[in-house]
Design a protein around this motif. Structure first.
Motif, short mmCIF file in Angstrom:
data_model
loop_
_atom_site.label_atom_id
_atom_site.label_comp_id
_atom_site.label_asym_id
_atom_site.label_seq_id
_atom_site.Cartn_x
_atom_site.Cartn_y
_atom_site.Cartn_z
N GLN A 99 -43.56 -108.51 29.74
CA GLN A 99 -43.73 -107.64 30.90
C GLN A 99 -42.42 -107.58 31.68
O GLN A 99 -41.78 -108.60 31.89
N TYR A 100 -42.02 -106.37 32.05
CA TYR A 100 -40.81 -106.16 32.85
C TYR A 100 -41.20 -105.63 34.23
O TYR A 100 -42.11 -104.80 34.34
N ASP A 101 -40.50 -106.09 35.25
CA ASP A 101 -40.51 -105.39 36.53
C ASP A 101 -39.35 -104.41 36.48
O ASP A 101 -38.21 -104.79 36.17
N ILE A 102 -39.63 -103.13 36.74
CA ILE A 102 -38.62 -102.09 36.56
C ILE A 102 -38.51 -101.19 37.79
O ILE A 102 -39.41 -101.16 38.64
N GLN A 103 -37.41 -100.46 37.86
CA GLN A 103 -37.24 -99.38 38.82
C GLN A 103 -37.17 -98.07 38.06
O GLN A 103 -36.50 -97.97 37.03
N GLY A 104 -37.90 -97.05 38.55
CA GLY A 104 -37.92 -95.75 37.89
C GLY A 104 -38.39 -94.68 38.84
O GLY A 104 -38.74 -94.95 40.00
N SER A 105 -38.42 -93.44 38.34
CA SER A 105 -38.77 -92.32 39.22
C SER A 105 -39.83 -91.40 38.63
O SER A 105 -40.21 -90.42 39.26
N TRP A 106 -40.34 -91.69 37.43
CA TRP A 106 -41.27 -90.75 36.79
C TRP A 106 -42.74 -91.06 37.08
O TRP A 106 -43.60 -90.21 36.90
N PHE A 107 -43.05 -92.27 37.54
CA PHE A 107 -44.45 -92.64 37.75
C PHE A 107 -44.88 -92.36 39.19
O PHE A 107 -44.06 -92.12 40.07
N GLU A 108 -46.20 -92.42 39.40
CA GLU A 108 -46.77 -92.18 40.73
C GLU A 108 -47.37 -93.47 41.26
O GLU A 108 -47.98 -94.25 40.52
N ILE A 109 -47.24 -93.70 42.56
CA ILE A 109 -47.56 -94.99 43.17
C ILE A 109 -49.02 -95.40 43.01
O ILE A 109 -49.33 -96.58 42.91
N ASP A 110 -49.93 -94.43 42.95
CA ASP A 110 -51.36 -94.79 42.92
C ASP A 110 -51.99 -94.64 41.55
O ASP A 110 -53.20 -94.64 41.41
N ARG A 111 -51.15 -94.55 40.48
CA ARG A 111 -51.69 -94.27 39.15
C ARG A 111 -51.12 -95.22 38.10
O ARG A 111 -49.91 -95.28 37.90
N ILE A 112 -52.00 -95.96 37.44
CA ILE A 112 -51.55 -96.77 36.31
C ILE A 112 -51.54 -95.91 35.05
O ILE A 112 -52.23 -94.89 34.99
N LYS A 126 -49.47 -100.44 25.57
CA LYS A 126 -48.48 -100.59 26.65
C LYS A 126 -49.15 -100.20 27.96
O LYS A 126 -50.04 -99.35 27.99
N TRP A 127 -48.69 -100.80 29.06
CA TRP A 127 -49.24 -100.47 30.36
C TRP A 127 -48.13 -100.37 31.41
O TRP A 127 -47.08 -101.02 31.29
N LEU A 128 -48.36 -99.55 32.40
CA LEU A 128 -47.43 -99.41 33.52
C LEU A 128 -48.24 -99.45 34.81
O LEU A 128 -49.15 -98.65 35.01
N ILE A 129 -47.91 -100.40 35.69
CA ILE A 129 -48.64 -100.59 36.94
C ILE A 129 -47.66 -100.48 38.10
O ILE A 129 -46.80 -101.36 38.28
N PRO A 130 -47.73 -99.42 38.91
CA PRO A 130 -46.81 -99.27 40.05
C PRO A 130 -47.00 -100.36 41.10
O PRO A 130 -48.13 -100.74 41.41
N LEU A 131 -45.89 -100.86 41.62
CA LEU A 131 -45.93 -101.82 42.71
C LEU A 131 -45.68 -101.14 44.05
O LEU A 131 -46.24 -101.50 45.06
N ASP A 132 -44.78 -100.13 44.03
CA ASP A 132 -44.53 -99.28 45.20
C ASP A 132 -43.95 -97.97 44.70
O ASP A 132 -44.09 -97.64 43.52
N GLU A 133 -43.27 -97.22 45.57
CA GLU A 133 -42.83 -95.87 45.18
C GLU A 133 -41.88 -95.84 43.99
O GLU A 133 -41.91 -94.90 43.20
N ASP A 134 -41.03 -96.86 43.84
CA ASP A 134 -40.03 -96.78 42.76
C ASP A 134 -39.96 -98.03 41.89
O ASP A 134 -39.08 -98.15 41.05
N THR A 135 -40.87 -98.98 42.07
CA THR A 135 -40.89 -100.15 41.19
C THR A 135 -42.27 -100.29 40.53
O THR A 135 -43.28 -99.90 41.12
N ALA A 136 -42.27 -100.81 39.33
CA ALA A 136 -43.52 -100.92 38.58
C ALA A 136 -43.43 -102.09 37.63
O ALA A 136 -42.35 -102.65 37.37
#
Length: 321
Positions: A99-112, A126-136
């Protein structure tokens, strides 16, 4: 960290379906702070936490348990084995994961986001879970995979920045046959109490710890070693059938090929099954959602046929038992 209101499921061949999860009240937990707070509570109630003491051996003999570490040898009337996957024997059910903590711009804050692909990530996704507006939090698991290669490829494709990396296997093999051996009590991952569907364990492990703590307390207060068995009895009453159903669903998923996953995702996207499901299912009890899907698919012949071919009738038998 965050509250999730939607989930999007990606099929291996490009189809996708979105689920409204507002009524599920799903939160993203800051696990590090959660664990620290539990430690603070434990210390305030008399616990002594000794870090950096890797357990080398455990011996249950003559009514006490001797525990040897690199620096100490301690003994106790009861030993709680919460050492995680290191307590389990190697075998089916342990998935390679990272699992990576990442910074990105394509995901939405309230959507896994969930990426299904039983060819690339056998038995998982694979899974992507937003932590805030630009980290997941971006993760992957599967049988026999190199999780780092999968995540690095995804990161390069999406031009994201890695903040932190964690490599740790997960367990989906179901609960062990017994949690209590003499004066040794296993809880959490060490007892196989992570969900066979997703490998999640905060809820099931937390409830297990409460049940174990109560049984241990009664055992010590009443000087009754047999009271430890109450923990396992109570756990089976709450989670026994739940884990059986989730394990059966996992067996079915592990043998689904990508073409069938594509058909199912397409069929779900053209139905209202998932909308109904989000209103009535329980995020912590997956059997409820499985039963509701099986109850609703009869209205969609093509989808029902796929589920019949996969053997979901065996799960219905479990609900009836």
């Amino acid at each position: 960290n965050n509250e999730i209101k939607r989930a999007i499921i990606h099929s291996p061949l490009g189809s996708k379906v979105e689920v409204n999860a507002t009524k599920q009240r799903v939160i993203v937990l800051n696990r590090r702070e959660f664990d620290r707070e539990l430690a603070r509570i434990a210390e305030r109630n008399g616990a002594f936490i000794d870090l950096g003491q890797r357990v080398l051996s455990i011996e249950d003999k003559d009514g006490s348990v001797k525990v040897e570490t690199a620096k100490h040898e301690r003994s106790s009337r009861i030993f709680v084995d919460a050492r995680g996957l290191s307590s389990l024997k190697p075998g089916h059910g342990i998935l390679q994961a990272a699992q990576y903590d990442i910074q990105g711009s394509w995901f939405e804050i309230d959507r896994i986001e969930i990426y299904l692909d039983n060819r690339a990530t056998p038995g998982f996704f694979k899974w992507l879970i937003p932590l805030d507006e630009d980290t997941a939090r971006l993760g992957v698991a599967g049988y026999g995979i190199n999780p780092i290669e999968h995540l690095d490829e995804f990161i390069n494709d999406h031009k994201a920045k890695v903040i932190k990396k964690i490599v740790s296997p997960i367990f989906v093999g179901g609960a062990l046959k017994s949690f209590v051996h003499g004066n040794i009590v296993a809880v959490g991952d060490a007892a196989g109490q992570t969900k066979p569907t997703t490998g999640g364990g905060i809820f099931t492990g937390g409830i297990s710890a409460l049940l174990a703590g109560r049984a241990i307390s009664k055992s010590l207060l009443n000087d009754d070693p047999s009271a430890l068995r109450n923990y396992e009895v109570d756990w089976r009453r709450i989670f026994g059938k739940e884990f059986m159903i989730m394990s059966q669903a996992r067996k079915i998923y592990e043998r689904i090929d990508n073409e069938r996953i594509e058909k199912i995702v397409k069929a779900l996207s053209s139905s209202n099954i998932l909308d109904k499901l989000s209103n009535e299912a329980d995020f912590d009890y997956h059997s409820i959602g499985i039963f509701q899907i099986l109850s609703m698919i009869k209205e969609y012949p093509s989808l029902a046929l796929e589920f019949i071919k996969l053997g979901f009738g065996t799960i219905l038998d479990l609900f009836k038992s």
